[in-house]
Design a protein around this motif. Structure first.
Motif, PDB file in Angstrom:
ATOM      1  N   THR A  34      43.481  53.542 -22.447  1.00  0.00           N
ATOM      2  CA  THR A  34      43.092  52.771 -21.254  1.00  0.00           C
ATOM      3  C   THR A  34      41.626  52.967 -20.880  1.00  0.00           C
ATOM      4  O   THR A  34      41.098  52.204 -20.060  1.00  0.00           O
ATOM      5  N   PRO A  36      38.709  52.374 -22.479  1.00  0.00           N
ATOM      6  CA  PRO A  36      37.792  51.223 -22.644  1.00  0.00           C
ATOM      7  C   PRO A  36      37.995  50.153 -21.591  1.00  0.00           C
ATOM      8  O   PRO A  36      37.026  49.593 -21.056  1.00  0.00           O
ATOM      9  N   GLY A  37      39.264  49.875 -21.270  1.00  0.00           N
ATOM     10  CA  GLY A  37      39.523  48.870 -20.235  1.00  0.00           C
ATOM     11  C   GLY A  37      39.018  49.311 -18.873  1.00  0.00           C
ATOM     12  O   GLY A  37      38.429  48.519 -18.130  1.00  0.00           O
ATOM     13  N   ALA A  39      36.584  51.430 -18.332  1.00  0.00           N
ATOM     14  CA  ALA A  39      35.118  51.400 -18.368  1.00  0.00           C
ATOM     15  C   ALA A  39      34.597  49.983 -18.201  1.00  0.00           C
ATOM     16  O   ALA A  39      33.609  49.741 -17.487  1.00  0.00           O
ATOM     17  N   PHE A  40      35.258  49.012 -18.826  1.00  0.00           N
ATOM     18  CA  PHE A  40      34.854  47.605 -18.684  1.00  0.00           C
ATOM     19  C   PHE A  40      34.991  47.136 -17.231  1.00  0.00           C
ATOM     20  O   PHE A  40      34.075  46.509 -16.677  1.00  0.00           O
ATOM     21  N   LEU A  41      36.140  47.473 -16.610  1.00  0.00           N
ATOM     22  CA  LEU A  41      36.347  47.061 -15.219  1.00  0.00           C
ATOM     23  C   LEU A  41      35.346  47.731 -14.288  1.00  0.00           C
ATOM     24  O   LEU A  41      34.833  47.113 -13.352  1.00  0.00           O
ATOM     25  N   LEU A  43      32.312  48.784 -15.034  1.00  0.00           N
ATOM     26  CA  LEU A  43      30.938  48.321 -15.260  1.00  0.00           C
ATOM     27  C   LEU A  43      30.739  46.875 -14.815  1.00  0.00           C
ATOM     28  O   LEU A  43      29.718  46.547 -14.198  1.00  0.00           O
ATOM     29  N   PHE A  44      31.702  46.012 -15.119  1.00  0.00           N
ATOM     30  CA  PHE A  44      31.489  44.578 -14.894  1.00  0.00           C
ATOM     31  C   PHE A  44      32.228  44.024 -13.685  1.00  0.00           C
ATOM     32  O   PHE A  44      32.057  42.856 -13.350  1.00  0.00           O
TER      33      PHE A  44
END
Length: 319
Positions: A34, A36-37, A39-41, A43-44
């Motif tokens: 989980t 990477p998901g 980290a994506f949420l 950051l973006f």
């Protein structure tokens, strides 16, 4: 005299470890997947929202945005935004644009879904051609309709002059009285395939034996549509309308390409109002506050959509 036996608890502990270690390892592996998901949420999604919220409670100028001094001003930006008549003008236009788009998108999409639910020659080809409107980027669709609604060389005015009512021919996007109708027309064209596709899937889930049994009992076409199709398609219809509301209320690119918010703010919906406050007047604090207020309606619609999905899952599990 024999010493008391104290080693039994340790043996019990060693006996439990082999069964607990794999599950703990699986949990740790799940957490790693989980990351990477998350980290994506972070950051973006989380960082822009938090930075926007921070900007909305600070007096931020152009120098402050580039790292200069800023000053905390509490809710002053929100008070300035809600006291701005242009904000409420944009809010009213957003409501008209959203309601008008959803009304025609859903009605036309439902009619097309009923049509394509029946087999006829070239059904698949015509359905695929309709999806092209949904697949085109909004910038391309906006440019296309800007040409079609042009007063001198537009295809729509040429059609009106050819079939007779040339008094209706006008420069639709230049006239303040018709420019909003022009962008609604373009957005309806973009959204109809999405509505048609989801409603068609919902129609295919209705058991045809229900219609056959009703027809044997003497029910007409309207009665079968009123008492079978409409109740059974209602869950899909609500989902389509909620998703359409989330998308339509924040449309920016299509309107920006077609009119840029003009003429005389006749098509300045909330998303364009936020853009102008940010990048034309450089009032970043007020722009951030207006941006957060713009999120209220899509956020409420999203919460309603998630709650509806959970309720349907509970009802299906209960059955």
């Amino acid at each position: 005299m024999r010493p008391p036996r104290t080693a039994a608890p340790h043996r019990r502990t060693f006996a439990l470890r082999p069964s607990r270690t794999p599950s703990a390892r699986l949990r740790r592996t799940g957490y790693l997947f989980t990351l990477p998901g998350l980290a994506f949420l972070a950051l973006f999604l989380a960082y822009p929202l938090l930075y926007n919220a921070w900007t909305s409670v600070h007096d931020v100028g152009l120098s402050g945005l580039l790292g200069g001094a800023t000053r905390f001003n509490g809710l002053a930006n929100y008070r300035a935004t809600v006291s701005d008549p242009d904000f409420w003008h944009a809010a009213r236009l957003s409501v008209v644009f959203t309601v008008g788009s959803l009304l025609f998108q859903f009605t036309i999409g439902f009619a097309l879904a009923l049509l394509f639910a029946r087999p006829f020659p070239l059904n698949g080809l015509l359905r695929s051609l309709l999806l092209v409107a949904w697949l085109l980027p909004p910038v391309v669709s906006g440019t296309l309709f800007r040409w079609m609604l042009d007063g001198e060389s537009g295809a729509y005015n040429a059609l009106l002059r050819a079939i007779g009512p040339d008094t209706l021919a006008r420069d639709w996007l230049i006239d303040p009285g018709t420019s909003l109708a022009g962008v609604v027309f373009a957005n309806v064209w973009v959204g109809v395939p999405f509505n048609m596709l989801l409603l068609l899937v919902g129609l295919h889930t209705i058991d045809p034996e229900l219609h056959e049994a009703a027809a044997i009992d003497g029910a007409g076409a309207w009665q079968r549509f009123r008492w079978i199709t409409l109740p059974l398609i209602r869950p899909v219809s609500v989902t389509v309308l909620l998703l359409g509301l989330v998308y339509t209320f924040k449309v920016f690119d299509l309107i920006f390409v077609m009119t840029g918010g003009g003429p005389v703010d006749a098509t300045t919906v909330l998303s364009l109002y936020v853009y102008e406050v940010f990048f034309r007047f450089f009032r970043f604090g007020e722009g951030a506050a207006a941006g957060l207020l713009l999120l209220v309606v899509p956020l409420l619609a999203g919460i309603g959509y998630v709650r509806r999905l959970r309720r349907e899952e509970r009802e299906e599990s209960a059955v």
